[in-house]
Design a protein around this motif. Sequence first.
Motif, PDB file in Angstrom:
ATOM      1  N   CYS A  38      52.375  37.527  30.940  1.00  0.00           N
ATOM      2  CA  CYS A  38      51.569  36.309  30.852  1.00  0.00           C
ATOM      3  C   CYS A  38      51.231  35.813  32.259  1.00  0.00           C
ATOM      4  N   GLU A  39      50.031  36.154  32.713  1.00  0.00           N
ATOM      5  CA  GLU A  39      49.632  35.721  34.069  1.00  0.00           C
ATOM      6  C   GLU A  39      48.812  34.442  33.976  1.00  0.00           C
ATOM      7  N   GLY A  40      49.352  33.395  34.575  1.00  0.00           N
ATOM      8  CA  GLY A  40      48.605  32.140  34.735  1.00  0.00           C
ATOM      9  C   GLY A  40      48.248  31.425  33.455  1.00  0.00           C
ATOM     10  N   SER A  41      48.987  31.625  32.377  1.00  0.00           N
ATOM     11  CA  SER A  41      48.613  30.967  31.117  1.00  0.00           C
ATOM     12  C   SER A  41      49.754  30.198  30.453  1.00  0.00           C
ATOM     13  N   ALA A  42      51.000  30.462  30.849  1.00  0.00           N
ATOM     14  CA  ALA A  42      52.120  29.840  30.124  1.00  0.00           C
ATOM     15  C   ALA A  42      52.117  28.318  30.278  1.00  0.00           C
ATOM     16  N   TYR A  43      51.539  27.828  31.384  1.00  0.00           N
ATOM     17  CA  TYR A  43      51.522  26.375  31.618  1.00  0.00           C
ATOM     18  C   TYR A  43      50.817  25.642  30.473  1.00  0.00           C
ATOM     19  N   ILE A  44      49.919  26.366  29.780  1.00  0.00           N
ATOM     20  CA  ILE A  44      49.116  25.714  28.731  1.00  0.00           C
ATOM     21  C   ILE A  44      50.010  25.121  27.642  1.00  0.00           C
ATOM     22  N   MET A  45      51.045  25.851  27.266  1.00  0.00           N
ATOM     23  CA  MET A  45      51.963  25.265  26.272  1.00  0.00           C
ATOM     24  C   MET A  45      53.240  24.727  26.934  1.00  0.00           C
ATOM     25  N   CYS A  65      42.884  37.094  18.425  1.00  0.00           N
ATOM     26  CA  CYS A  65      42.416  35.767  18.828  1.00  0.00           C
ATOM     27  C   CYS A  65      43.281  34.735  18.123  1.00  0.00           C
ATOM     28  N   THR A  66      44.202  34.152  18.863  1.00  0.00           N
ATOM     29  CA  THR A  66      45.102  33.178  18.234  1.00  0.00           C
ATOM     30  C   THR A  66      45.655  32.218  19.281  1.00  0.00           C
ATOM     31  N   ASN A  67      46.334  31.203  18.774  1.00  0.00           N
ATOM     32  CA  ASN A  67      46.936  30.187  19.631  1.00  0.00           C
ATOM     33  C   ASN A  67      48.301  30.673  20.118  1.00  0.00           C
ATOM     34  N   MET A  68      48.512  30.669  21.426  1.00  0.00           N
ATOM     35  CA  MET A  68      49.786  31.161  21.968  1.00  0.00           C
ATOM     36  C   MET A  68      50.985  30.344  21.470  1.00  0.00           C
ATOM     37  N   GLU A  69      50.716  29.151  20.955  1.00  0.00           N
ATOM     38  CA  GLU A  69      51.827  28.316  20.482  1.00  0.00           C
ATOM     39  C   GLU A  69      52.270  28.695  19.074  1.00  0.00           C
ATOM     40  N   VAL A 129      46.438  38.830  23.606  1.00  0.00           N
ATOM     41  CA  VAL A 129      46.168  37.589  22.866  1.00  0.00           C
ATOM     42  C   VAL A 129      45.432  36.584  23.735  1.00  0.00           C
ATOM     43  N   ASP A 130      44.444  35.951  23.156  1.00  0.00           N
ATOM     44  CA  ASP A 130      43.785  34.813  23.795  1.00  0.00           C
ATOM     45  C   ASP A 130      43.133  34.013  22.670  1.00  0.00           C
ATOM     46  N   ASN A 131      42.840  32.737  22.907  1.00  0.00           N
ATOM     47  CA  ASN A 131      42.138  32.020  21.832  1.00  0.00           C
ATOM     48  C   ASN A 131      40.655  31.834  22.154  1.00  0.00           C
ATOM     49  N   GLU A 132      40.163  32.604  23.147  1.00  0.00           N
ATOM     50  CA  GLU A 132      38.731  32.574  23.474  1.00  0.00           C
ATOM     51  C   GLU A 132      38.126  33.888  23.026  1.00  0.00           C
ATOM     52  N   ILE A 141      49.826  37.626  26.814  1.00  0.00           N
ATOM     53  CA  ILE A 141      49.457  36.311  26.265  1.00  0.00           C
ATOM     54  C   ILE A 141      48.527  35.582  27.240  1.00  0.00           C
ATOM     55  N   GLY A 142      47.415  35.082  26.711  1.00  0.00           N
ATOM     56  CA  GLY A 142      46.425  34.385  27.564  1.00  0.00           C
ATOM     57  C   GLY A 142      45.762  35.375  28.494  1.00  0.00           C
ATOM     58  N   CYS A 143      45.284  36.482  27.901  1.00  0.00           N
ATOM     59  CA  CYS A 143      44.797  37.612  28.724  1.00  0.00           C
ATOM     60  C   CYS A 143      43.436  37.329  29.355  1.00  0.00           C
ATOM     61  N   GLY A 144      42.695  36.333  28.836  1.00  0.00           N
ATOM     62  CA  GLY A 144      41.357  36.071  29.365  1.00  0.00           C
ATOM     63  C   GLY A 144      40.482  37.296  29.194  1.00  0.00           C
ATOM     64  N   GLN A 145      39.706  37.624  30.230  1.00  0.00           N
ATOM     65  CA  GLN A 145      38.826  38.795  30.127  1.00  0.00           C
ATOM     66  C   GLN A 145      39.572  40.071  30.479  1.00  0.00           C
ATOM     67  N   ARG A 177      38.254  37.043  36.993  1.00  0.00           N
ATOM     68  CA  ARG A 177      39.583  36.422  36.962  1.00  0.00           C
ATOM     69  C   ARG A 177      39.472  34.952  36.608  1.00  0.00           C
ATOM     70  N   TRP A 178      40.388  34.508  35.770  1.00  0.00           N
ATOM     71  CA  TRP A 178      40.410  33.086  35.411  1.00  0.00           C
ATOM     72  C   TRP A 178      41.663  32.398  35.960  1.00  0.00           C
ATOM     73  N   GLY A 179      42.317  33.074  36.856  1.00  0.00           N
ATOM     74  CA  GLY A 179      43.488  32.495  37.499  1.00  0.00           C
ATOM     75  C   GLY A 179      43.868  33.396  38.651  1.00  0.00           C
ATOM     76  N   LEU A 225      42.750  21.671  22.172  1.00  0.00           N
ATOM     77  CA  LEU A 225      43.616  22.148  23.261  1.00  0.00           C
ATOM     78  C   LEU A 225      42.842  22.177  24.585  1.00  0.00           C
ATOM     79  N   ARG A 226      41.581  22.627  24.531  1.00  0.00           N
ATOM     80  CA  ARG A 226      40.746  22.647  25.748  1.00  0.00           C
ATOM     81  C   ARG A 226      40.554  21.218  26.271  1.00  0.00           C
ATOM     82  N   LEU A 227      40.391  20.295  25.306  1.00  0.00           N
ATOM     83  CA  LEU A 227      40.144  18.908  25.701  1.00  0.00           C
ATOM     84  C   LEU A 227      41.353  18.351  26.470  1.00  0.00           C
TER      85      LEU A 227
HETATM   86  C1  LIG Z   1      44.036  30.366  33.424  1.00  0.00           C
HETATM   87  S1  LIG Z   1      43.386  31.476  32.244  1.00  0.00           S
HETATM   88  C2  LIG Z   1      44.203  32.966  32.698  1.00  0.00           C
HETATM   89  C3  LIG Z   1      43.526  34.158  32.118  1.00  0.00           C
HETATM   90  C4  LIG Z   1      44.014  35.510  32.604  1.00  0.00           C
HETATM   91  N1  LIG Z   1      45.410  35.720  32.407  1.00  0.00           N
HETATM   92  C5  LIG Z   1      43.622  35.686  34.065  1.00  0.00           C
HETATM   93  O1  LIG Z   1      44.517  35.593  34.912  1.00  0.00           O
HETATM   94  O2  LIG Z   1      42.433  35.920  34.315  1.00  0.00           O
HETATM   95  C6  LIG Z   1      44.177  30.948  30.757  1.00  0.00           C
HETATM   96  C7  LIG Z   1      43.796  31.751  29.539  1.00  0.00           C
HETATM   97  O3  LIG Z   1      44.501  31.232  28.418  1.00  0.00           O
HETATM   98  C8  LIG Z   1      43.608  31.137  27.326  1.00  0.00           C
HETATM   99  N2  LIG Z   1      44.125  30.070  26.450  1.00  0.00           N
HETATM  100  C9  LIG Z   1      44.039  28.739  26.653  1.00  0.00           C
HETATM  101  N3  LIG Z   1      44.696  28.088  25.696  1.00  0.00           N
HETATM  102  C10 LIG Z   1      45.194  29.034  24.858  1.00  0.00           C
HETATM  103  C11 LIG Z   1      45.963  28.987  23.678  1.00  0.00           C
HETATM  104  N4  LIG Z   1      46.379  27.840  23.186  1.00  0.00           N
HETATM  105  N5  LIG Z   1      46.302  30.137  23.097  1.00  0.00           N
HETATM  106  C12 LIG Z   1      45.898  31.327  23.594  1.00  0.00           C
HETATM  107  N6  LIG Z   1      45.186  31.440  24.716  1.00  0.00           N
HETATM  108  C13 LIG Z   1      44.840  30.308  25.342  1.00  0.00           C
HETATM  109  C14 LIG Z   1      42.267  30.835  27.928  1.00  0.00           C
HETATM  110  O4  LIG Z   1      41.209  31.218  27.071  1.00  0.00           O
HETATM  111  C15 LIG Z   1      42.331  31.682  29.181  1.00  0.00           C
HETATM  112  O5  LIG Z   1      41.868  32.963  28.933  1.00  0.00           O
END
Ligand SMILES: C[S@@+](CC[C@H](N)C(=O)[O-])C[C@H]1O[C@@H](n2cnc3c(N)ncnc32)[C@H](O)[C@@H]1O
Length: 390
Positions: free
Chosen positions: A257-264, A239-243, A212-215, A190-194, A164-166, A136-138
């Motif tokens: 879900c701040e800044g993470s929904a785009y991933i899926m 620690c799991t996959n948001m999908e 939830v985060d997968n990191e 979802i995708g909480c990061g740190q 902050r990661w977003g 997924l990271r790739l």
């Molecule tokens: C852009 S960062 C946003 C993090 C946090 N919400 C913030 O604003 O600092 C995206 C987060 O989604 C997590 N992430 C990426 N793919 C993921 C997945 N498939 N399932 C769960 N978390 C995932 C990353 O580890 C990262 O913490």
Amino acid sequence: MYRISQLAEMLGLSRTTLLYYEKQGVIQGKRLDNGYRSFTDKDLQRLKLLQKLQAGGLTLKECLACLDEKVERDILVERLRQLDEEIAQKQKSRQLLAALLGESSLTDWHQTLEQQAPEAHLEWLIKQGFDEKQALRLKWLSKDMNNHEQYMLDFNLIFKDLERWGPGSEADTLRALAKVPHSPQSILEIGCGQGSATQILAEHSSANITAVDNEEFALQSLVKTLKEQGTGDRVATVCTNMEKLPFEPDSFDLIWCEGSAYIMGVNNALKAWRPLLQDNGILVLSDLVWSVESPSEKALAFWQKEYPDMTTAAHRIAQAEQAGYEVIGSFALSDESWLAYYAPLEDRIDALGSQRQGSMALEDLQRELSAFHLRAGEFDYQMFILRACN
Ligand SMILES: C[S@@+](CC[C@H](N)C(=O)[O-])C[C@H]1O[C@@H](n2cnc3c(N)ncnc32)[C@H](O)[C@@H]1O
């Protein structure tokens, strides 16, 4: 004079082929008294010319037409066009093989595959030995399996000490929380990061929070921070996959879900997370959106590569309504929210720049920073507050 076996040897053709050519009138053998066929130098030369024409891709019929009549220009023009196409195709195949062997970049290939066949792409990456998280990271980050390991080392080195990661800020998180019409009791983040938002949600609500985060290292850092904050007992990390979230339907009254929904894909997220919400539950998410109808070519070129699914706030709202939500609020994040993410990131990149010269992760982030500096109101980070309709 040549015997058929001599011609065959000289031209590298089989006897059967020569007999066939004779039948088609390419050559004309003479029967000798002893029964053998005999061919002339003219036959030999016609065969050599035929071989040259065939190498240009002409059919036997077209070759015969060229041998016996005036060359048909249209046929040659068409064959030339086809040959150019075949060469271009072969060139692409060559480039792909070279890239798979690590001789050049695979980025374009991964990106095209991602757009055309995302599931097959993920499955294939897993077959190449990447675990699901790395695959997924790739797809999102390194975009090149040959450089993925180094890319992620650099990427994590840049981000691990950034809070902050977003884009986001305490003020904007609280502004969204104030629009939630009930006092939440069970929040899924979802995708909480740190945990920049988790800490605020924990401090400003009495809810139990599942973050939830997968990191894994991000979650560990969050647990440590929450302990110091004194809210750790109300927050569970998963620690799991948001999908593939492992929660029962109707489990939460607020999903954040701040800044993470785009991933899926935001539209996929809207649909997939809806059943997890209780009646009238609220989904809050933020997403990068176009804020003008016709963005500049530069901005388009950058974001179409980095975030091909980027759209307008109005379109996201239409998708939310389609997925069974009612919009109860929506606002663009403040400039402070952008800076809270990009200013420390820029400092970090400047500090690491000299040590990590040639790092692709660093270069990608530098390009993102340039795009941010040219923002000029063309795009926003939009917060959406959505109520699940019955
Ligand atoms: C852009 S960062 C946003 C993090 C946090 N919400 C913030 O604003 O600092 C995206 C987060 O989604 C997590 N992430 C990426 N793919 C993921 C997945 N498939 N399932 C769960 N978390 C995932 C990353 O580890 C990262 O913490």
